[in-house]
Design an enzyme around this catalytic site. Structure first.
Site, PDB file in Angstrom:
ATOM      1  CB  CYS A 157     -13.762   2.243 101.872  1.00 55.40           C
ATOM      2  SG  CYS A 157     -12.634   0.966 101.412  1.00 55.40           S
ATOM      3  N   GLY A 175     -19.446   1.024  98.448  1.00 52.59           N
ATOM      4  CA  GLY A 175     -18.780  -0.274  98.371  1.00 52.59           C
ATOM      5  C   GLY A 175     -19.776  -1.383  98.627  1.00 52.59           C
ATOM      6  CG  ASN A 229     -12.719   6.110 101.970  1.00 51.79           C
ATOM      7  OD1 ASN A 229     -12.442   5.500 100.940  1.00 51.79           O
ATOM      8  ND2 ASN A 229     -13.353   7.263 101.966  1.00 51.79           N
ATOM      9  N   GLY A 230      -9.460   5.114 101.471  1.00 53.15           N
ATOM     10  CA  GLY A 230      -8.405   5.862 100.799  1.00 53.15           C
ATOM     11  C   GLY A 230      -7.320   4.947 100.285  1.00 53.15           C
ATOM     12  CE1 TYR A 286     -20.783   7.374  88.557  1.00 50.46           C
ATOM     13  CE2 TYR A 286     -18.757   6.820  89.684  1.00 50.46           C
ATOM     14  CZ  TYR A 286     -19.864   6.437  88.975  1.00 50.46           C
ATOM     15  OH  TYR A 286     -20.067   5.134  88.686  1.00 50.46           O
ATOM     16  CB  SER A 335     -24.452  10.209  89.658  1.00 50.99           C
ATOM     17  OG  SER A 335     -23.928   9.595  88.506  1.00 50.99           O
ATOM     18  CG  ASP A 347     -21.548  11.018  86.210  1.00 51.65           C
ATOM     19  OD1 ASP A 347     -20.540  10.369  85.882  1.00 51.65           O
ATOM     20  OD2 ASP A 347     -22.635  10.485  86.499  1.00 51.65           O
TER      21      ASP A 347
END
Ligand code: SF4
Length: 470
Positions: free
Chosen positions: A12, A38, A112-113, A252, A293, A356
């Protein structure tokens, strides 16, 4: 590397603003800058001081806000969210911010998490009569807040936070207050900026740049910020522990133009590439990075090794996202559609391919093959992070242990599987040094649990690893 073809996914991105007459519009633009975190759902909730106004939906920001919805979201404050869908949780009901209305105060919450004790808390809440409507951890936080009864919101949130464990960066908007909080170890990134007199908060500072806001500072681990008509105040809801910001954010997930905990992502990646070149030298003619990335790390590797950097791989834009295609075979074709090797650069050359990370190995194998089919005589794969051997419990989809190639094979076996002439990874010490670089670990330390298995929080037997859809 492209998230959707690698199998790594951020869960998120959050954005919040207080004190701006175009709060919804600023949030819309801020979420655009966070879209890489996201792509499955997006939403904005505003307050005009009396009422919350909501619009959210499944899809990209542009799809969700395609017909003037932003201008209908009235108010001087807003929170917004972009999310990646979990398995069984990709429906509209899980799109954030989640809004909870009551006769006294309504509340919108974006998070977020991942909470490591969500399962136990859900059981406890249900046993006490709460009816959970979504599969999201965010709703658990909301129920815990509501359960505190008729106390000031600030106290109710502090009490809820004392019960949750894991990784969380959240924003809560009521009719007349904005709350921002970060877990005690600061596992997820969260920064504060100013836009004129307005306060802005975002998962990544690239959102500030897009709306012309200036960076002020990081949200501190264990900090609860309250913004309302009386201004900005802050308190620690718990003592901060040693910071363990997710190192995969640097490797990343985050955009290279973002600064996380006062360290630029591109600069960190470049240092990782340099360190990788020091740790695993190789004779070669060109260095190339897997877009997007890995480019920064490839440039660093090239500089340190004294081998020219070339665009040996290019990304084909506007190809449908791979993870909606069901089979492994089709996924591999998706990779081919998305990346092309540049024959004129790699033909007859010994190529260092910097990436990466490696998750399942499928993508690396495909890219090595692309380079060889384009005439590379040797392909030496250099990975700018350590082998991923453990799942993440903190909101990042690193796949389950069974799917992780490094959890099940030695480096030599992996080399053989992906068809490379040599394969090396950055050391955990090298990764930490590239990010922390002589700074105080207490404030600038990083989590490396998916590489080392040393989780910075308790993990419970029933801790749920977010299971993401392929
Ligand atoms: S386990 Fe890995 S992906 Fe998860 S927070 Fe830690 S470093 Fe990030």
């Amino acid at each position: 590397m492209l998230a959707e073809i690698k199998g790594l996914n951020e869960e998120c991105g959050v954005f919040a603003i207080w004190g701006h007459e175009k709060a919804a519009e600023m949030t819309y633009y801020g979420l655009h800058a966070l879209q890489h975190r996201g792509q499955e759902g997006a939403g904005i909730v505003t307050t005009d001081g009396e009422k919350l106004h909501t619009h959210k939906g499944v899809g990209l920001i542009n799809d969700v806000f395609s017909t003037g919805e932003v201008s209908r979201l009235q108010g001087h404050a807003a929170i917004g969210h972009v999310r990646y869908a979990t398995q069984g949780g990709g429906g509209f009901e899980n799109v954030q911010p989640l809004v909870f209305r009551s006769q006294t105060t309504s509340m919108a919450l974006a998070h977020n998490g991942n909470l490591v004790n969500a399962h136990a808390l859900k059981s406890q809440l249900e046993a006490q009569g709460s009816i959970l409507q979504t599969t999201s951890d965010t709703e658990v936080i909301a129920h815990l807040v509501k359960r505190s009864g008729n106390v000031p919101m600030e106290d109710a949130i502090s009490s809820a936070l004392s019960m949750i464990k894991g990784a969380y960066a959240f924003s809560i908007l009521t009719e007349d207050q904005l709350f921002i909080g970060l877990d005690p170890r600061g596992l997820r990134p969260l920064s504060i900026g100013r836009l004129g007199d307005a306060y802005v908060v975002a998962s990544e500072t690239c959102a500030f740049d897009l709306i012309g806001a200036t960076y002020e500072r990081e949200v501190k681990p264990g900090e609860l910020i309250i913004i309302d008509e009386n201004g900005f105040r802050t308190k620690q809801f718990t003592s901060p522990l040693e910071r363990t910001l997710c190192s995969m954010e640097y490797v990343y997930f985050s955009r290279p133009d973002s600064d996380l905990n006062e360290k630029n992502v591109h600069a960190s990646r470049k240092t990782m590439g340099k360190q990788l070149a020091i740790e695993s030298k190789v004779e070669a003619d060109v260095v190339t990075g897997v877009p997007d990335s890995s480019i920064s790390a490839a440039i660093g590797f090239s500089e340190e090794a004294g081998i020219p950097y070339e665009l040996g791989l290019i990304k084909n834009r506007y190809v449908g996202r791979t993870f909606i295609q069901p089979s492994q075979e089709l996924r591999e074709q998706g990779v081919k559609m998305k990346l092309s090797a540049v024959r004129g650069i790699v033909e007859g050359k010994r190529v260092v391919m910097v990436d990466d990370s490696i998750v399942r190995g499928t993508t690396s194998r495909r890219i090595v093959r692309l380079l060889k089919e384009a005439g590379a005589t040797e392909v030496h794969v250099r990975i700018a992070s350590p082998p991923i051997q453990n799942p993440c419990y903190y909101g990042i989809d690193t796949s389950t242990t069974g799917e992780l190639i490094a959890a099940n094979h030695s480096i030599e076996e992996m080399r053989e599987i992906i068809g490379a002439d040599s394969l090396s990874f950055l050391s955990t010490e090298g990764l930490e040094a590239s990010i922390v670089e002589g700074r105080d670990r207490q404030q600038h330390g990083v989590c490396q649990a998916c590489f080392t298995g040393n989780y910075p929080t308790e993990i419970y037997p029933d801790t749920v690893i977010p299971a993401y859809k392929e």
